[in-house]
Write a protein that holds these residues in place. Structure first.
Motif, PDB file in Angstrom:
ATOM      1  N   GLY A   1      -0.850 -16.000  -7.332  1.00 41.35           N
ATOM      2  CA  GLY A   1       0.499 -16.391  -6.941  1.00 41.35           C
ATOM      3  C   GLY A   1       1.353 -16.796  -8.131  1.00 41.35           C
ATOM      4  N   TYR A   2       0.771 -17.579  -9.042  1.00 41.05           N
ATOM      5  CA  TYR A   2       1.524 -18.038 -10.217  1.00 41.05           C
ATOM      6  C   TYR A   2       1.871 -16.868 -11.140  1.00 41.05           C
ATOM      7  N   TYR A   3       0.878 -15.997 -11.374  1.00 41.51           N
ATOM      8  CA  TYR A   3       1.114 -14.864 -12.260  1.00 41.51           C
ATOM      9  C   TYR A   3       2.187 -13.937 -11.685  1.00 41.51           C
ATOM     10  N   GLY A   4       2.191 -13.776 -10.378  1.00 43.74           N
ATOM     11  CA  GLY A   4       3.202 -12.942  -9.744  1.00 43.74           C
ATOM     12  C   GLY A   4       4.588 -13.534  -9.823  1.00 43.74           C
ATOM     13  N   GLN A   5       4.688 -14.868  -9.931  1.00 43.05           N
ATOM     14  CA  GLN A   5       5.993 -15.528 -10.026  1.00 43.05           C
ATOM     15  C   GLN A   5       6.591 -15.436 -11.430  1.00 43.05           C
ATOM     16  N   VAL A   6       5.730 -15.550 -12.425  1.00 38.79           N
ATOM     17  CA  VAL A   6       6.242 -15.621 -13.804  1.00 38.79           C
ATOM     18  C   VAL A   6       6.272 -14.254 -14.498  1.00 38.79           C
TER      19      VAL A   6
END
Length: 216
Positions: free
Chosen positions: A88-93
């Motif tokens: 989720g974090y990698y997809g956001q940044v």
């Protein structure tokens, strides 16, 4: 002399009160908290019995509980959450086209870990509520307890599985099963009779220690 005696009595009275309080504390600790559930709810009845089984065998029967099933499930759970957060974090940044592969890997690993958790629960843990060991210089004991109920039935099934060995190399592998209604241990108000339930558990432990297969 009379004044001195009165002073001594006044000094001794607080000390006596403190001693009384000290003697009262253990008695208060011995009083167990009452267990009360909704006796029309089979889930609450089973959970109360399952919890008390763990409490009895760790505190009164003096077994050391083995938490391997819980530890394994926690590790798998934490790992799956970590992959979900990372994805989720990698997809956001990261831009969508660049993060697709990493996000897909995290999603696939997350589902695989949860599948492992489900398989482990149904195949290995099953209906185990207690797994414990008790070792002394002369005797080594391992006890596993399974419990279950059938849908719409108030019959509570307790299965004891015991493995023991002593210094003379005698090995005992035995099972004992108890099948009784919750009504044997709960009154009409849902109050649990821990004394009767403890007696049932103690009898079950004694039966498997005797090395006899017994179905009740």
């Amino acid at each position: 002399m009379s004044d001195y005696k009165n002073e001594r009595e006044e000094e001794e009275q607080p000390a006596a009160k403190e001693e009384d309080l000290m003697t009262e504390k253990p008695a208060d600790k011995e009083k167990e908290e009452l267990i009360k559930v909704n006796n029309s709810n089979l889930v609450e009845l089973k959970n109360a019995c399952d919890d008390y089984i763990q409490k009895y065998f760790t505190t009164k029967a003096e077994f050391i509980q083995n938490h391997k099933h819980t530890d394994f499930k926690l590790i798998i759970g934490y790992l799956s959450c970590a992959f979900a957060l990372c994805g989720g974090y990698y997809g956001q940044v990261t831009p969508f086209n660049e993060s697709k592969e990493v996000t897909l890997i995290c999603v696939v690993v997350y589902f695989i870990l949860n599948l492992i958790l489900v398989i482990y629960t149904f195949i290995f843990e099953k209906d185990t509520v207690f797994l414990g060991e008790k070792n002394t210089p002369d005797i080594k004991e391992r006890l596993t307890i399974h419990t279950n109920t059938k849908k719409y039935s108030d019959i509570y099934n307790i299965t004891f599985e015991f493995h023991g060995s002593n210094s003379s190399s005698k090995i005992i592998n035995s099972k004992h099963k108890i099948s009784k209604s919750f009504g044997n241990w709960f009154d009409v108000n849902g109050l649990m009779s821990t004394e009767i339930f403890e007696r049932e558990l103690a009898n079950g432990l004694e039966a498997v220690r005797g090395g006899k297969l017994h179905i009740q």
